[in-house]
Scaffold this motif. Structure first.
Motif, mmCIF file in Angstrom:
data_model
loop_
_atom_site.group_PDB
_atom_site.id
_atom_site.type_symbol
_atom_site.label_atom_id
_atom_site.label_comp_id
_atom_site.label_asym_id
_atom_site.label_seq_id
_atom_site.Cartn_x
_atom_site.Cartn_y
_atom_site.Cartn_z
ATOM 1 N N GLN A 150 -11.381 -38.044 -4.783
ATOM 2 C CA GLN A 150 -12.425 -38.020 -3.711
ATOM 3 C C GLN A 150 -13.519 -38.962 -4.055
ATOM 4 O OE1 GLN A 150 -11.299 -35.427 -5.746
ATOM 5 N NE2 GLN A 150 -12.709 -34.386 -6.850
ATOM 6 N N TYR A 151 -13.432 -39.640 -5.467
ATOM 7 C CA TYR A 151 -14.511 -40.383 -6.007
ATOM 8 C C TYR A 151 -14.390 -41.603 -4.963
ATOM 9 C CZ TYR A 151 -15.376 -37.630 -10.082
ATOM 10 O OH TYR A 151 -15.700 -36.561 -11.029
ATOM 11 N N PRO A 152 -15.386 -42.225 -4.793
ATOM 12 C CA PRO A 152 -15.675 -43.475 -3.973
ATOM 13 C C PRO A 152 -15.232 -44.505 -4.535
ATOM 14 C CG PRO A 152 -17.794 -42.583 -3.641
ATOM 15 C CD PRO A 152 -17.225 -41.659 -4.778
ATOM 16 N N ARG A 186 -15.483 -25.212 -4.855
ATOM 17 C CA ARG A 186 -15.014 -26.396 -5.373
ATOM 18 C C ARG A 186 -14.787 -27.544 -4.361
ATOM 19 N NH1 ARG A 186 -11.409 -27.435 -9.567
ATOM 20 N NH2 ARG A 186 -10.840 -25.059 -9.829
ATOM 21 N N ARG A 204 -20.486 -39.121 -17.201
ATOM 22 C CA ARG A 204 -20.099 -37.778 -16.644
ATOM 23 C C ARG A 204 -18.567 -37.252 -17.171
ATOM 24 N NH1 ARG A 204 -21.976 -39.362 -10.443
ATOM 25 N NH2 ARG A 204 -23.955 -40.188 -11.016
ATOM 26 N N ARG A 255 -16.362 -31.149 -4.782
ATOM 27 C CA ARG A 255 -15.504 -32.570 -4.597
ATOM 28 C C ARG A 255 -16.207 -33.427 -3.613
ATOM 29 N NH1 ARG A 255 -9.502 -30.109 -4.745
ATOM 30 N NH2 ARG A 255 -9.251 -30.302 -6.909
ATOM 31 N N ASN A 264 -5.662 -34.198 -9.972
ATOM 32 C CA ASN A 264 -6.067 -33.617 -8.577
ATOM 33 C C ASN A 264 -7.632 -33.880 -8.278
ATOM 34 O OD1 ASN A 264 -3.751 -32.090 -7.856
ATOM 35 N ND2 ASN A 264 -4.125 -31.026 -9.602
ATOM 36 N N ASP A 265 -8.392 -34.496 -9.270
ATOM 37 C CA ASP A 265 -9.819 -34.656 -9.032
ATOM 38 C C ASP A 265 -10.250 -36.085 -9.093
ATOM 39 O OD1 ASP A 265 -10.917 -31.838 -8.476
ATOM 40 O OD2 ASP A 265 -9.621 -31.407 -10.066
ATOM 41 N N ASN A 317 -18.924 -34.996 -5.249
ATOM 42 C CA ASN A 317 -18.191 -36.488 -5.986
ATOM 43 C C ASN A 317 -18.156 -37.371 -4.861
ATOM 44 O OD1 ASN A 317 -17.943 -35.627 -8.867
ATOM 45 N ND2 ASN A 317 -16.068 -34.351 -8.244
ATOM 46 N N GLY A 318 -17.764 -37.270 -3.916
ATOM 47 C CA GLY A 318 -17.339 -37.977 -2.629
ATOM 48 C C GLY A 318 -18.669 -38.891 -2.457
ATOM 49 N N VAL A 342 -22.842 -34.197 -10.799
ATOM 50 C CA VAL A 342 -22.327 -32.746 -10.423
ATOM 51 C C VAL A 342 -21.692 -32.193 -11.672
ATOM 52 C CG1 VAL A 342 -20.635 -33.625 -9.116
ATOM 53 C CG2 VAL A 342 -21.045 -31.400 -8.911
ATOM 54 N N SER A 343 -22.124 -31.100 -11.876
ATOM 55 C CA SER A 343 -21.362 -30.119 -12.989
ATOM 56 C C SER A 343 -20.808 -29.013 -11.910
ATOM 57 C CB SER A 343 -22.392 -29.749 -13.809
ATOM 58 O OG SER A 343 -22.985 -30.526 -14.700
ATOM 59 N N PHE A 344 -19.629 -28.563 -12.551
ATOM 60 C CA PHE A 344 -19.033 -27.536 -11.539
ATOM 61 C C PHE A 344 -18.252 -26.642 -12.653
ATOM 62 C CE2 PHE A 344 -14.909 -26.084 -9.693
ATOM 63 C CZ PHE A 344 -15.511 -25.023 -9.056
ATOM 64 N N VAL A 348 -20.512 -31.931 -16.218
ATOM 65 C CA VAL A 348 -19.066 -31.932 -16.552
ATOM 66 C C VAL A 348 -18.560 -31.138 -15.419
ATOM 67 C CG1 VAL A 348 -17.233 -30.997 -17.951
ATOM 68 C CG2 VAL A 348 -19.168 -32.117 -18.940
ATOM 69 N N MET A 349 -17.407 -31.507 -14.784
ATOM 70 C CA MET A 349 -16.946 -30.879 -13.687
ATOM 71 C C MET A 349 -15.396 -30.265 -14.267
ATOM 72 S SD MET A 349 -16.878 -31.434 -10.139
ATOM 73 C CE MET A 349 -15.220 -31.424 -9.607
ATOM 74 N N HIS A 350 -15.223 -29.059 -13.689
ATOM 75 C CA HIS A 350 -14.176 -28.470 -13.653
ATOM 76 C C HIS A 350 -12.903 -28.956 -13.242
ATOM 77 C CE1 HIS A 350 -10.517 -25.356 -13.429
ATOM 78 N NE2 HIS A 350 -10.651 -25.675 -14.786
ATOM 79 N N VAL A 360 -15.629 -26.551 -20.442
ATOM 80 C CA VAL A 360 -16.614 -27.063 -19.319
ATOM 81 C C VAL A 360 -18.040 -26.207 -19.532
ATOM 82 C CG1 VAL A 360 -17.035 -27.161 -16.765
ATOM 83 C CG2 VAL A 360 -14.625 -27.529 -17.729
#
Lengths: 379, 217
Positions: free
Chosen positions: B89-91, A326, B59, A330, B85-86, A333-334, A339-341, B78-80, B68
Motif C-alpha cells: 500500500q505504500y506509494p 487496519r 519508520r 494502510r 502483507n504490508d 500508509n498509502g 503512522v503508528s498502528f 511503528v506499524m503492526h 510494536v
C-alpha cells in the motif's frame, strides 16, 4: 416504567459567530456548543488537545458528571500525570452538535421562544457537521492549530474527519477503536435501537417533550442492544456467565444476571440521554463513510497529510474491529503518512478504550510524548 | 530541545555500541536526513538511532505486537504488520532506504518482498544469516542432520526461517531480478570483515551474516 425527568443543568458553552451550514443544506442560524477544558493553554497556543466523545459520551471527560454524579468517562486517561497529561496539555472536549448535554440539538430551542424546542424538526447532522462546529469552536477559543485530536468509537470518526478536513490544523491524530465507514452490521444494530424508540407509545412521533413524557422503555431497549455490542462474549461470560438471580422460573422477571445488568444499563441511560438526540447521532454514524468524499479511495482523504497518526484497536472489539482500523492505517500508509498502528490485546470488547488497559494507556501517552518532542512542546 | 542540540548531547557512541551488530552496520550505510522504513524493526532501536543521530524520518513495521506496543509507547512511529502483507500500500518511491534485517529468510515470498522494497524505496538494505557458512556445511555433512548453530538455533520443526539462503544464492537472485548490488559485506559474529571481504566465495564460506545494499539496475 417510571419516567424520570432529565435534570436541567446550565452547561458551560459558547455561541458560534455566525450561522453554520450543514451537509443537508440547512443553515443553523444560532449554534451553541457546550464544552469543558482542563489544564492551561500555553503562551504559544500550541499545546491544545481536542478530545472527541463517543455516541453517548459528552464533554465531562475528567470530572464528576453534573447530571449523573459519576466520575468523568476518561478519568483514567485525562488528568495530571496521566497519558493525556493536563499538566502539559490544554484539553478541550465539546458536546457534539445534535447532542443533549448543552450543545444545539433536538432538546434546545429553535429560536428565541424557550418552549419551542427543535425535537424531530432538528435537521440531520453528519460527523462532518460535528467537526465543522468543533473547528469553529476551537477557532473562537483562539486556537489555530491543535496539537492533537483524540477520540474513540464515534470520536475516532471525528478524528479521521478532522485530519481529512483540516490537515493543517492537526499536528497529531489518534483514532481509537473506530471505522472508516459504518458497516451494514453497524447500521443494523443502530436501526434496532431506533425502531425500539419509535415503537414506544410515549415517543409520540418525537414530540414527547410537549407532554412531559420520555420514551423511556424504547430508549432503554435501544441502549441494551447497543450495550451488547460494546462488550465481548468473553467479558459477558466473565462478568455474568449463566448465573441466576433467583431460583423461580418466571418469564417476565429477569432471571439471569446479565438481564438485570442490561436493564440497569437501560434505565440509568434514559435519565441522562434524550431519545431524539439518540436518533440524530446514530444516523450521523450510519452516514459516515470517509472515502465516499474521495472517489471511494480512503487514502485520498489523507493526501499530502503531514499529521502524525496513531491508530489503535482492540483484539476483542467486534463493533469496530481491528480490520477497519487496519484499513485506516494502510490507507494512511498509502498517503505516505507517518503512522503508528497498535492492536491492544484485551478481552473487554469495544468498551476497552474506556477501561483500565495499561498497554493502551502506555501507547497513547508514549505516542503523545513522542509527538510533543517533534512539535517542540516544552516538557 | 531541538534536534541539533539533542544530537550534541546524546551519548551516540554508547548507543551504537549497544546496538545489534547488523543494525550498526546498516546505520553506517544510511545517509543523514534520509527517509527510512525498517521492516521487522523490533522495539525500534534502529529507527530511534537514525532519528536521534542522523535526523532521519525513520519508520518501522513489526509483526510482534508486544514489540510494536513497546516502540509506540516509546514515541516511535511503528506499524503492526509484516513484510509479506504490508508493503503493497505504500506509494512508489516513498523512502530512500528500506531495511529488512534478519527477516528475509522468514518471509513467505522473499522475491516479492524484495520487489516491493525496491518499488517503495530507492535502496534496499537486506541482512540475513548465511546458510553457506562452513560450520553449517560441516555439520550437515558430518551428522547428516539439519545443522544447529548459534545463528541457526532452532530445530527444523520450530524454525521460522522457511527460506534460508547463502550469500552466493543472494547474488544469483539479485542478478536474476535485475538488481544492482551497490555494496555488500559479510561478517562473523564478532564483526570482523577481513580478510575475505572482496571474495564472494570466501565470504560464503566464512561469513555468518551478510548485508547487501541493492537498487534497481
Amino acid at each position: 416504567m417510571d419516567q424520570p425527568e432529565l435534570p436541567v443543568v446550565d452547561h458551560q458553552h459558547l455561541v458560534l459567530d455566525g450561522p453554520l451550514m450543514l451537509d443537508c443544506g440547512t443553515e443553523l442560524a444560532r449554534v451553541r456548543i457546550a464544552y469543558r477544558t482542563y489544564g492551561t493553554l500555553n503562551a504559544a497556543r500550541s499545546n491544545a488537545i481536542l478530545i472527541c466523545h463517543a455516541l453517548t459520551g459528552d464533554q465531562y471527560v475528567a470530572e464528576p458528571h453534573p447530571v449523573t454524579g459519576k466520575g468523568g468517562w476518561w478519568d483514567m486517561v485525562v488528568g495530571p500525570g496521566l497519558p493525556i497529561d493536563t499538566d502539559r496539555y490544554f484539553v478541550i472536549c465539546s458536546n457534539v452538535l445534535g447532542g443533549c448535554m448543552g450543545s444545539t440539538g433536538a432538546r434546545t430551542p429553535k429560536a428565541d421562544d424557550p418552549t419551542d424546542l427543535w425535537g424531530t424538526d432538528f435537521p440531520p447532522v453528519t460527523i462532518r457537521d460535528m467537526v465543522r462546529a468543533q473547528k469553529r469552536m476551537v477557532e473562537q477559543l483562539g486556537i489555530a492549530r491543535l496539537f492533537a485530536v483524540i477520540g474513540g468509537s464515534m470520536g475516532g470518526m471525528q478524528v479521521l474527519q478532522w485530519a481529512a478536513s483540516y490537515p493543517e490544523a492537526v499536528f497529531a491524530a489518534v483514532p481509537i477503536a473506530t471505522a472508516p465507514y459504518h458497516s451494514a452490521q453497524n447500521i443494523a444494530f443502530n436501526e434496532v435501537g431506533r425502531q425500539s424508540i419509535f415503537a414506544d407509545a410515549d415517543w409520540e412521533q418525537g414530540r414527547y417533550w410537549q407532554s412531559g413524557k420520555i420514551p423511556a422503555r424504547g430508549l432503554s431497549v435501544a441502549r441494551m442492544v447497543a450495550h451488547i455490542t460494546y462488550l465481548s462474549e468473553e467479558a459477558l461470560t466473565r462478568k455474568f456467565g449463566r448465573r441466576m438471580r433467583g431460583a423461580s422460573l418466571a418469564v417476565f422477571n429477569d432471571i439471569f444476571e446479565v438481564e438485570s445488568y442490561l436493564r440497569h444499563q437501560g434505565s440509568t441511560f434514559v435519565r441522562r440521554f434524550d431519545a431524539n438526540s439518540y436518533l440524530t447521532i446514530t444516523r450521523a454514524c450510519d452516514w459516515f463513510d470517509l472515502a465516499s468524499d474521495y472517489d471511494s479511495n480512503l487514502s485520498g482523504a489523507f493526501a499530502g497529510t503531514r499529521t502524525r497518526y496513531c491508530v489503535i484497536s482492540f483484539t476483542s472489539d467486534w463493533l469496530y474491529p481491528t480490520s477497519g482500523n487496519r484499513a485506516v492505517a494502510r490507507a494512511l500508509n498509502g498517503a505516505g503518512a507517518n503512522v503508528s498502528f497498535v492492536e491492544i490485546a484485551s478481552d473487554k470488547g469495544h468498551d476497552a478504550f474506556l477501561l483500565d488497559e495499561p498497554d493502551f494507556h502506555r501507547t497513547l501517552g508514549g505516542f503523545l510524548k513522542g509527538c510533543a518532542d517533534h512539535a517542540g512542546l516544552a516538557p | 530541545m531541538n534536534d541539533a542540540s539533542r544530537v550534541a548531547t546524546e551519548p551516540v557512541r554508547y548507543v551504537a555500541k549497544n546496538m545489534r551488530l547488523d543494525l550498526r552496520l546498516i546505520a553506517e550505510m544510511i545517509a543523514p536526513g534520509a527517509r527510512v522504513l525498517d521492516i521487522g524493526c523490533g522495539d525500534g532501536t534502529l529507527i530511534e538511532y537514525l532519528y536521534r543521530t542522523h535526523g532521519c524520518d525513520a519508520r518501522g513495521i513489526e509483526i510482534d505486537m508486544a514489540e510494536v506496543t513497546r516502540a509506540v509507547a516509546h514515541g516511535l512511529p511503528v506499524m503492526h504488520g509484516d513484510a509479506d502483507n504490508d508493503l503493497s500500500q505504500y506509494p512508489d518511491g516513498s523512502f530512500d532506504y528500506v531495511v529488512l534485517s534478519r527477516t528475509l529468510q522468514a518471509v513467505e515470498r522473499p522475491r516479492e518482498v524484495l520487489r516491493q522494497m525496491l518499488r517503495i524505496g530507492r535502496h534496499a538494505l537486506v541482512s540475513f544469516p548465511n546458510f553457506g557458512h562452513w560450520e553449517l556445511r560441516w555439520k550437515l555433512l558430518w551428522t547428516g542432520r539439519m545443522p544447529n548453530t548459534t545463528v541457526w538455533g532452532k530445530p527444523w520443526y520450530e524454525t521460522p526461517n522457511i527460506h534460508p539462503c547463502t550469500i552466493q544464492d543472494f547474488f544469483d537472485l539479485a542478478s536474476r531480478e535485475g538488481y544492482e548490488v551497490e555494496k555488500w559485506l559479510a561478517v562473523d559474529e564478532g564483526g570482523q570483515r577481513s580478510p575475505w571481504r572482496r571474495f564472494p566465495a570466501l565470504a560464503n564460506m566464512f561469513g555468518e551474516q551478510a548485508l547487501f545494499q541493492l537498487r534497481k539496475a
